[in-house]
Design a protein around this motif. Structure first.
Motif, PDB file in Angstrom:
ATOM      1  N   ILE A 134      27.201  -5.969  15.619  1.00  0.00           N
ATOM      2  CA  ILE A 134      27.645  -4.607  15.309  1.00  0.00           C
ATOM      3  C   ILE A 134      28.234  -4.577  13.900  1.00  0.00           C
ATOM      4  N   SER A 135      27.791  -3.606  13.116  1.00  0.00           N
ATOM      5  CA  SER A 135      28.304  -3.428  11.759  1.00  0.00           C
ATOM      6  C   SER A 135      29.416  -2.386  11.755  1.00  0.00           C
ATOM      7  N   PHE A 136      30.207  -2.413  10.710  1.00  0.00           N
ATOM      8  CA  PHE A 136      31.336  -1.490  10.592  1.00  0.00           C
ATOM      9  C   PHE A 136      31.022  -0.421   9.551  1.00  0.00           C
ATOM     10  N   LEU A 137      30.984   0.824   9.976  1.00  0.00           N
ATOM     11  CA  LEU A 137      30.793   2.013   9.139  1.00  0.00           C
ATOM     12  C   LEU A 137      29.354   2.221   8.668  1.00  0.00           C
ATOM     13  N   ASN A 141      27.352  -3.993   7.098  1.00  0.00           N
ATOM     14  CA  ASN A 141      28.681  -4.066   6.498  1.00  0.00           C
ATOM     15  C   ASN A 141      29.647  -4.713   7.492  1.00  0.00           C
ATOM     16  N   GLN A 142      30.238  -5.837   7.107  1.00  0.00           N
ATOM     17  CA  GLN A 142      31.183  -6.570   7.949  1.00  0.00           C
ATOM     18  C   GLN A 142      30.613  -6.801   9.350  1.00  0.00           C
ATOM     19  N   ALA A 143      29.343  -7.143   9.422  1.00  0.00           N
ATOM     20  CA  ALA A 143      28.686  -7.325  10.721  1.00  0.00           C
ATOM     21  C   ALA A 143      29.355  -8.437  11.519  1.00  0.00           C
ATOM     22  N   ARG A 144      29.571  -8.177  12.797  1.00  0.00           N
ATOM     23  CA  ARG A 144      30.177  -9.150  13.693  1.00  0.00           C
ATOM     24  C   ARG A 144      29.322  -9.280  14.953  1.00  0.00           C
ATOM     25  N   THR A 145      29.181 -10.503  15.438  1.00  0.00           N
ATOM     26  CA  THR A 145      28.453 -10.738  16.679  1.00  0.00           C
ATOM     27  C   THR A 145      29.462 -10.850  17.813  1.00  0.00           C
ATOM     28  N   LEU A 146      29.385  -9.913  18.755  1.00  0.00           N
ATOM     29  CA  LEU A 146      30.340  -9.855  19.858  1.00  0.00           C
ATOM     30  C   LEU A 146      29.693 -10.367  21.139  1.00  0.00           C
ATOM     31  N   ALA A 147      30.469 -11.079  21.916  1.00  0.00           N
ATOM     32  CA  ALA A 147      29.998 -11.580  23.209  1.00  0.00           C
ATOM     33  C   ALA A 147      30.566 -10.706  24.315  1.00  0.00           C
ATOM     34  N   SER A 148      29.712 -10.314  25.245  1.00  0.00           N
ATOM     35  CA  SER A 148      30.153  -9.502  26.383  1.00  0.00           C
ATOM     36  C   SER A 148      29.098  -9.579  27.470  1.00  0.00           C
ATOM     37  N   LYS A 149      29.455  -9.147  28.663  1.00  0.00           N
ATOM     38  CA  LYS A 149      28.524  -9.177  29.782  1.00  0.00           C
ATOM     39  C   LYS A 149      27.431  -8.133  29.587  1.00  0.00           C
ATOM     40  N   GLU A 163      39.372  -3.771  18.090  1.00  0.00           N
ATOM     41  CA  GLU A 163      40.192  -4.971  17.879  1.00  0.00           C
ATOM     42  C   GLU A 163      39.595  -5.858  16.800  1.00  0.00           C
ATOM     43  N   LYS A 164      38.269  -6.029  16.848  1.00  0.00           N
ATOM     44  CA  LYS A 164      37.606  -6.919  15.893  1.00  0.00           C
ATOM     45  C   LYS A 164      37.710  -6.393  14.461  1.00  0.00           C
ATOM     46  N   PHE A 165      37.526  -5.073  14.300  1.00  0.00           N
ATOM     47  CA  PHE A 165      37.564  -4.486  12.960  1.00  0.00           C
ATOM     48  C   PHE A 165      38.956  -3.964  12.587  1.00  0.00           C
ATOM     49  N   GLU A 166      39.928  -4.186  13.482  1.00  0.00           N
ATOM     50  CA  GLU A 166      41.328  -3.818  13.231  1.00  0.00           C
ATOM     51  C   GLU A 166      41.469  -2.332  12.897  1.00  0.00           C
ATOM     52  N   VAL A 167      40.909  -1.507  13.769  1.00  0.00           N
ATOM     53  CA  VAL A 167      40.982  -0.052  13.604  1.00  0.00           C
ATOM     54  C   VAL A 167      42.118   0.478  14.472  1.00  0.00           C
ATOM     55  N   ASP A 168      43.096   1.099  13.842  1.00  0.00           N
ATOM     56  CA  ASP A 168      44.249   1.629  14.584  1.00  0.00           C
ATOM     57  C   ASP A 168      43.923   2.978  15.226  1.00  0.00           C
ATOM     58  N   GLN A 169      43.407   3.901  14.427  1.00  0.00           N
ATOM     59  CA  GLN A 169      43.071   5.236  14.933  1.00  0.00           C
ATOM     60  C   GLN A 169      41.647   5.215  15.500  1.00  0.00           C
ATOM     61  N   TYR A 212      29.608   0.696  14.359  1.00  0.00           N
ATOM     62  CA  TYR A 212      30.866   1.239  14.873  1.00  0.00           C
ATOM     63  C   TYR A 212      31.496   2.048  13.748  1.00  0.00           C
ATOM     64  N   LYS A 213      31.606   3.350  13.957  1.00  0.00           N
ATOM     65  CA  LYS A 213      32.145   4.203  12.898  1.00  0.00           C
ATOM     66  C   LYS A 213      32.773   5.451  13.506  1.00  0.00           C
ATOM     67  N   ALA A 214      33.488   6.182  12.662  1.00  0.00           N
ATOM     68  CA  ALA A 214      34.135   7.413  13.112  1.00  0.00           C
ATOM     69  C   ALA A 214      33.105   8.531  13.219  1.00  0.00           C
ATOM     70  N   VAL A 215      33.330   9.420  14.153  1.00  0.00           N
ATOM     71  CA  VAL A 215      32.460  10.583  14.307  1.00  0.00           C
ATOM     72  C   VAL A 215      32.758  11.566  13.185  1.00  0.00           C
ATOM     73  N   ASP A 216      31.715  11.951  12.470  1.00  0.00           N
ATOM     74  CA  ASP A 216      31.865  12.923  11.386  1.00  0.00           C
ATOM     75  C   ASP A 216      31.648  14.314  11.966  1.00  0.00           C
ATOM     76  N   ARG A 217      32.736  15.048  12.119  1.00  0.00           N
ATOM     77  CA  ARG A 217      32.649  16.369  12.750  1.00  0.00           C
ATOM     78  C   ARG A 217      31.868  17.362  11.901  1.00  0.00           C
ATOM     79  N   GLY A 218      31.760  17.088  10.608  1.00  0.00           N
ATOM     80  CA  GLY A 218      31.107  18.055   9.739  1.00  0.00           C
ATOM     81  C   GLY A 218      29.607  17.887   9.632  1.00  0.00           C
ATOM     82  N   GLU A 219      29.081  16.723  10.074  1.00  0.00           N
ATOM     83  CA  GLU A 219      27.650  16.490   9.921  1.00  0.00           C
ATOM     84  C   GLU A 219      26.866  17.099  11.079  1.00  0.00           C
ATOM     85  N   THR A 220      25.561  17.151  10.917  1.00  0.00           N
ATOM     86  CA  THR A 220      24.690  17.695  11.956  1.00  0.00           C
ATOM     87  C   THR A 220      24.868  16.907  13.254  1.00  0.00           C
TER      88      THR A 220
END
Length: 231
Positions: A134-137, A141-149, A163-169, A212-220
């Motif tokens: 998963i890339s960031f934004l 960009n800052q791609a990380r390989t995550l392990a999960s079921k 947690e991985k990308f240290e996003v507070d909001q 993994y990125k924020a939802v842009d409310r202004g885009e289509t």
């Protein structure tokens, strides 16, 4: 190569490098077919002029962490060839330099193959399910390989990303998949690993990235997908 994060990206860079070596060999004698016996000495020459310590670390990293599903592919072949070439160089003063790998090196490769193929059926089934890049934004960009079921929901995977990308909001952040330039938002109850498996098997092959990125409310309005076969 050393800057690449995932084993798959490192292997892709290795394949490109090997292709460049073959192309360079062809320039010297156009039309002549070159085989592995011709390639190995040239590869050794290139490796000997590189940062050997860094290359050894990269090869060991790839051999231990590469996706078992790639073991029978071109990447695995050139990875073991590179490993053999590095062993030749490491033991240059101890062996008679020939075009054949020493018994010790061959035995080391066989041990690695046996270790990596234990429970092969189980590993091959889970290889596209247990890890997801998963890339960031934006893509790569800052791609990380995550392990999960394999049954991890997108909502749960989002928590790992925060947690991985240290996003507070993280309330406004979602998971997206970019397929051939078109963006889709993953529904909270979708199964990202199943979507990844579907995209890997789809024909023709598709270029896709999980982001993994924020939802842009202004885009289509971005289409939201839940089912794996959404295309």
């Amino acid at each position: 190569m050393h800057k690449a994060y995932s084993p798959e990206k490192k292997i892709a860079i290795l394949l490109k490098s090997c292709k460049l070596i073959y192309d360079s060999m062809a320039l010297g004698n156009p039309g002549k077919p070159y085989g592995a016996d011709d390639f190995l000495p040239v590869l050794m020459y290139v490796l000997a002029r590189s940062n050997l310590t860094e290359m050894l670390l990269n090869v060991e990293y790839m051999m231990e962490l590469m996706d078992p599903a790639l073991q029978l592919g071109e990447g695995s072949y050139y990875l073991t060839t590179t490993y053999g070439a590095l062993e030749h160089i490491k033991n240059y003063d101890k062996i008679t330099v020939t075009r054949q790998l020493s018994v010790e090196v061959q035995d080391s490769i066989h041990r690695w193959e046996r270790r990596r193929t234990l429970n092969k059926a189980r590993a091959s089934r889970s290889s596209v399910q247990d890890f997801i890049c998963i890339s960031f934004l934006e893509p790569d960009n800052q791609a990380r390989t995550l392990a999960s079921k394999s049954d991890t929901l997108a909502e749960q995977l989002r928590a790992q990303c925060a947690e991985k990308f240290e996003v507070d909001q993280h309330q406004d952040y979602r998971l997206f998949v970019l397929v051939d330039g078109k963006c889709f938002q993953l529904a909270d109850d979708s199964l990202p690993h199943h979507i990844k498996a579907y995209l890997l098997k789809s024909e023709p092959k598709r270029d896709f990235h999980f982001i993994y990125k924020a939802v842009d409310r202004g885009e289509t309005q971005t289409p939201t997908v839940k089912e794996p076969n959404f295309l």
